[in-house]
Design an enzyme around this catalytic site. Structure first.
Site, PDB file in Angstrom:
ATOM      1  NE  ARG A  24      -4.147  -1.785   0.315  1.00  0.00           N
ATOM      2  CZ  ARG A  24      -5.337  -1.260   0.554  1.00  0.00           C
ATOM      3  NH1 ARG A  24      -5.520   0.025   0.547  1.00  0.00           N
ATOM      4  NH2 ARG A  24      -6.364  -2.040   0.758  1.00  0.00           N
ATOM      5  CG  ASP A  73      -9.012  -1.973  -4.615  1.00  0.00           C
ATOM      6  OD1 ASP A  73      -8.406  -1.431  -3.671  1.00  0.00           O
ATOM      7  OD2 ASP A  73      -9.874  -2.860  -4.447  1.00  0.00           O
ATOM      8  CE1 TYR A 150     -13.450  -6.241   1.078  1.00  0.00           C
ATOM      9  CE2 TYR A 150     -11.792  -7.823   0.361  1.00  0.00           C
ATOM     10  CZ  TYR A 150     -12.171  -6.756   1.151  1.00  0.00           C
ATOM     11  OH  TYR A 150     -11.273  -6.209   2.039  1.00  0.00           O
TER      12      TYR A 150
END
Ligand code: 1CP
Length: 346
Positions: A24, A73, A150
């Protein structure tokens, strides 16, 4: 390649010092990133190659990291499978229509990444060009299991009830979903390598919510499938499964070149277990970067000492850099690794 320390360490070849980058690293702790985000929403940033390339390169120039990771992402892949993705400024990403039934799973398409995710490939090509061989470029994807969490939950979760209900009450459908995600992920990562990614990382952020047996059945097995189908073209694969210290040997046996370890794992023990056949990436606690440069250096020295002499270590955090980390501390971390590691490579 001017600085190929990262690629050499992935292959456990000799290096002059330990390479370092941060998960990140392109993100909110950098004022230069926030300046771009103030004018551009997150998904537009992902879909605009010029901007994605710019924020990818920011940490290389500002922090001095030894590798660049493409700005994107993990959730852009499920979106390309036909599930509309929204990113709420304050609450994070969500899917309006979670995937929970067999009909939902069957509706998911297996996209052609060169078409549906062309913007990622364009960003990779442009980033490679603008990097001009300064440091290697890493492509990435979520693991099939982490993407499935997700998709089933629709968003980040505390208990993961929906995906767990699916695997325990309807394992056949769960396997159908994971198989589809594995095939899609392999095609996506192969396309990233074809576009110019020189290494790839699979993020299994949520492997650690499963007991060891289920971790192997529902997560690791599909990471293995991705790596089998992957057109490597010489690019090393890094597998990072968070909170999965119970299965280090099994992770190394997936056929990856590098195992990413989180901060709960003792890197000395990890090296004893799997260091003879895989490189290790990690594993400073991201929260240690809240402390000052002296304390950070102490933490860096401890990990370098535990890994010991020789190649096969890529220094990183145990998970992503926290958004409110002072930039000066991130610089001090990278500097400390560069200065303290040389003596382990003489
Ligand atoms: O406001 C913003 O700018 C959005 C915050 C943000 C950022 C900077 C998100 C939304 N994604 C990203 C970029 C990102 N995501 C990168 C960029 C490259 C780099 O590393 O510098 C990477 C590799 C990811 C990967 C990612 N996205 C993971 C796996 C890694 C990890 O940290 O565990 C996960 C779980 C996601 C999902 C996601 N995307 C964004 C958020 C806030 C989340 C977490 C959602 C949740 O679980 O609640």
């Amino acid at each position: 390649m001017i600085n190929d320390l990262f690629l050499r360490a992935c292959k456990r070849e000799p290096v002059e010092r330990t390479p370092v980058w941060l998960m990140r690293q392109a993100g909110r702790y950098l004022p230069e990133y926030r300046a771009i985000r103030a004018k551009t929403d997150f998904l537009t940033l992902c879909r605009t190659p010029e901007l994605a390339a710019e924020v990818s390169i920011q940490p290389v120039e500002i922090i001095g990291t030894d590798a660049c990771i493409i700005f994107s992402d993990i959730l852009v892949l499920p979106e390309a499978m036909g599930v509309k993705l929204f990113i709420e400024e304050n609450t994070g990403p969500y899917f309006e229509n979670p995937v929970r039934t067999r009909a939902d799973i069957d509706k998911l398409i297996v996209p052609d990444p060169c078409r549906e995710l062309k913007y990622v490939m364009d960003a990779i090509r442009l980033t490679r060009k603008n990097l001009n061989n300064r440091v290697p470029l890493i492509g990435f994807a979520g693991s099939p299991w982490t993407l499935a969490t997700y998709l089933a939950e629709g968003k980040g979760s505390r208990n993961f009830s929906s995906i767990k209900e699916l695997i325990y009450t309807n394992p056949k459908d769960a396997h159908a979903l994971l198989d589809k995600l594995a095939r899609t992920t392999a095609a996506f990562l192969s396309a990233e390598i074809e576009a110019g990614a020189q290494a790839v990382q699979i993020f299994d952020t949520w492997g650690g919510i499963l007991p060891p047996d289920e971790f192997r059945e529902f997560s690791l097995r599909y990471i293995e499938q991705v790596l089998k189908l992957l057109k490597h073209n010489g690019a090393p694969a890094i597998v990072f499964c968070k909170n999965c210290g119970h299965s280090l040997e099994a992770i190394a046996d997936t056929g990856c070149s590098v195992v990413g370890i989180d901060s709960s794992i003792d890197i000395e023990k990890a090296r004893m277990l799997i260091g003879s056949y895989t490189a290790l990436q990690g594993n400073l606690d991201p929260a240690l970067l809240y402390a000052g440069p002296d304390r950070i250096r102490e933490g860096v020295k401890r990990i370098l000492g535990k890994f010991g002499k020789g190649s096969g270590h890529i220094f990183n955090l145990g998970h992503g850099v926290l958004p409110d980390t002072p930039v000066g501390h991130v610089k001090a971390f990278v500097q400390a690794v560069k200065e303290e590691s040389a003596k382990y490579h003489k």
